[in-house]
Design an enzyme around this catalytic site. Structure first.
Site, short mmCIF file in Angstrom:
data_model
loop_
_atom_site.label_atom_id
_atom_site.label_comp_id
_atom_site.label_asym_id
_atom_site.label_seq_id
_atom_site.Cartn_x
_atom_site.Cartn_y
_atom_site.Cartn_z
N CYS A 1 0.81 -1.24 0.00
CA CYS A 1 0.00 0.00 0.00
C CYS A 1 0.83 1.28 0.00
O CYS A 1 0.30 2.36 -0.25
CB CYS A 1 -0.95 0.00 1.18
SG CYS A 1 -2.12 -1.35 1.11
N HIS B 1 -3.80 7.11 2.74
CA HIS B 1 -4.14 5.80 2.20
C HIS B 1 -5.52 5.41 2.73
O HIS B 1 -5.84 5.65 3.89
CB HIS B 1 -3.08 4.79 2.64
CG HIS B 1 -3.40 3.38 2.25
ND1 HIS B 1 -3.79 3.03 0.98
CD2 HIS B 1 -3.41 2.22 2.98
CE1 HIS B 1 -4.00 1.73 0.93
NE2 HIS B 1 -3.79 1.22 2.13
N ASN C 1 -10.26 -0.31 -0.33
CA ASN C 1 -8.80 -0.18 -0.34
C ASN C 1 -8.26 -0.69 -1.68
O ASN C 1 -8.22 -1.90 -1.90
CB ASN C 1 -8.25 -0.99 0.84
CG ASN C 1 -6.73 -0.91 0.95
OD1 ASN C 1 -6.06 -0.37 0.06
ND2 ASN C 1 -6.20 -1.45 2.02
O1 UT7 Z 1 -3.94 -1.39 3.47
C1 UT7 Z 1 -2.99 -2.22 4.03
C2 UT7 Z 1 -3.02 -2.18 5.49
N1 UT7 Z 1 -4.23 -2.79 5.97
C3 UT7 Z 1 -4.90 -2.19 6.92
O2 UT7 Z 1 -4.58 -1.10 7.33
C4 UT7 Z 1 -6.08 -2.95 7.52
C5 UT7 Z 1 -6.03 -2.86 9.02
N2 UT7 Z 1 -7.05 -3.65 9.67
C6 UT7 Z 1 -8.36 -3.34 9.65
O3 UT7 Z 1 -8.77 -2.43 8.96
C7 UT7 Z 1 -9.30 -4.10 10.55
O4 UT7 Z 1 -8.55 -4.89 11.43
C8 UT7 Z 1 -10.32 -4.99 9.80
C9 UT7 Z 1 -11.32 -4.13 9.06
C10 UT7 Z 1 -9.60 -5.92 8.84
C11 UT7 Z 1 -11.09 -5.84 10.82
O5 UT7 Z 1 -11.71 -4.99 11.76
P1 UT7 Z 1 -11.52 -5.24 13.31
O6 UT7 Z 1 -12.33 -4.23 13.99
O7 UT7 Z 1 -10.07 -5.29 13.62
O8 UT7 Z 1 -12.20 -6.63 13.48
P2 UT7 Z 1 -11.62 -7.95 14.14
O9 UT7 Z 1 -10.75 -8.67 13.18
O10 UT7 Z 1 -11.10 -7.66 15.51
O11 UT7 Z 1 -12.95 -8.78 14.34
C12 UT7 Z 1 -13.99 -8.35 15.27
C13 UT7 Z 1 -15.15 -9.33 15.15
C14 UT7 Z 1 -14.72 -10.79 15.21
O12 UT7 Z 1 -15.75 -11.52 15.86
P3 UT7 Z 1 -15.61 -11.94 17.40
O13 UT7 Z 1 -14.37 -12.77 17.49
O14 UT7 Z 1 -15.49 -10.65 18.15
O15 UT7 Z 1 -16.88 -12.69 17.66
C15 UT7 Z 1 -14.65 -11.19 13.76
O16 UT7 Z 1 -14.86 -12.57 13.57
O17 UT7 Z 1 -15.79 -9.16 13.89
C16 UT7 Z 1 -15.80 -10.39 13.18
N3 UT7 Z 1 -15.63 -10.12 11.76
C17 UT7 Z 1 -16.65 -9.86 10.93
N4 UT7 Z 1 -17.98 -9.81 11.14
C18 UT7 Z 1 -18.76 -9.50 10.09
C19 UT7 Z 1 -14.47 -10.03 11.05
N5 UT7 Z 1 -14.74 -9.74 9.78
C20 UT7 Z 1 -16.08 -9.62 9.68
C21 UT7 Z 1 -16.95 -9.32 8.62
N6 UT7 Z 1 -18.27 -9.27 8.87
N7 UT7 Z 1 -16.50 -9.07 7.38
#
Ligand code: UT7
Length: 329
Positions: free
Chosen positions: A116, A256, A286
């Protein structure tokens, strides 16, 4: 003659027509529009459809539009730098493909792989060729066809990315406008958290790697998020301090577009309001190397000559940084 800066003198973007909404993604994975919008800010993204289409099919229309806007021919380009994580082929570089397709017969070129942050790194690199006086017209392109490496069974990654990109033309400027400063960083230990497992020389493609779905983006989102929030904001603060910029004198932050929450945290840390931040993540998601040129393209009409603009990114590698430019037109 005064110091030669590399100034952006034209910008253009291009996205495919096909709009993939959050609702459509609900068909593939257990997710929902509300979760995606709340956690990322994304409403929809574009997808490049069609057999045999690669990232060069995003780059070429963007470049042709730019040449038209600037009123120059492809044969006037000296150098083409393509920032992409999804090249047309592993080799040769997509820059060669683009040069061939647009008829840039006098240019040489190469690709930059920095996930990125690729557009940022390419802009800094391209600027050097102008600053030394060696070249007069350098084309810097950033684009990705992320749909080619997305696992539509992995809800943690497939909801974030989209296809698209854009390009800028760099030309000499002796009025003190253009690229002024850059803070560029990488930390390879971050590779554990964001990568593509197979298809490289460690793990060439095999039936096993395909069956294991290892040719897709792998991301440990939470960890990447933490590093992104801290490092992108720090790079912005560093470049402000080094150049005696304040929240008042920064006219625009062009960040970004990985996650709306990362963008907000960065602008808050810089002390600047939302009205000075380019945000189009809701439309495109993204697009990896495409986010910064797509923002420049969409905000071009609002930028004024002399505006202090900070471009910032964070991505796989880890790679990150910020570039300070004074808008030249
Ligand atoms: O561009 C390159 C660099 N990349 C980035 O900067 C991305 C950085 N990361 C992020 O933007 C975020 O971490 C994500 C958007 C990828 C994920 O968001 P998050 O708030 O960190 O979610 P998480 O992975 O902590 O998941 C929270 C909950 C989990 O459920 P439990 O364990 O709390 O029951 C996940 O299983 O949300 C669940 N979950 C979803 N639920 C519905 C994860 N993905 C999804 C989804 N839909 N798509």
């Amino acid at each position: 003659m005064g110091k030669i800066n590399a100034a952006i003198t034209a910008v253009n973007g291009w996205v495919p027509d096909y709009v993939m909404t959050n609702q459509e993604l609900e068909k593939y994975v257990d997710t929902n529009d509300e979760w995606i919008q709340t956690r990322t800010g994304i409403k929809e993204r574009r997808v490049l459809k069609g057999e045999g289409k690669g990232v060069s099919d995003i780059m070429v229309p963007a470049v042709l539009g730019l040449l038209k806007k600037r009123g120059i021919g492809a044969d006037e380009i000296d150098l083409i730098i393509c920032a992409t994580t999804t090249p047309d082929m592993v080799f040769p570089a997509t820059a060669n493909v683009v040069a061939d397709k647009i008829g840039a017969t006098n240019a040489w070129g190469y690709d930059v792989s920095a996930a990125c942050s690729g557009f940022l790194f390419s802009l800094a690199t391209g600027a050097q060729f102008i600053e030394t006086g060696k070249y007069k017209k350098v084309l810097v392109i950033g684009a990705d066809k992320m749909s080619s490496i997305l696992n539509l069974q992995d809800r943690a990654t497939c909801i974030i990315f989209g296809d698209g990109g854009g390009c800028v033309l760099l030309e000499p400027n002796t009025e003190g406008l253009g690229v002024i400063d850059s803070v560029l960083k990488s930390d390879g230990s971050g590779r554990a958290y964001l990568h593509q497992k197979a298809g490289g020389s460690i793990k060439p493609a095999s039936h096993e790697t395909v069956d294991a779905r290892e040719h897709f983006v792998y991301q440990e989102g939470k960890t990447v998020f933490k590093f992104a929030v801290t490092n992108m904001a720090q790079a912005c603060v560093d470049i402000m301090e080094r150049n005696y910029l304040t929240a008042e004198t920064v006219n625009w932050l062009v960040p970004h577009q990985a996650n709306r929450r990362i963008i907000d945290a960065t602008s808050e840390r810089m002390g600047i309001g939302e009205e000075k931040v380019t945000i189009n993540i809701q439309k495109y998601g993204n697009t990896t190397n495409g986010t910064l040129p797509l923002c420049l393209w969409e905000w071009e009409d609002k930028f004024k000559k002399g505006d202090n603009i900070i471009l910032a990114a964070f991505g796989g590698g880890f790679t990150w940084g910020a570039i300070y430019i004074k808008w030249a037109y």
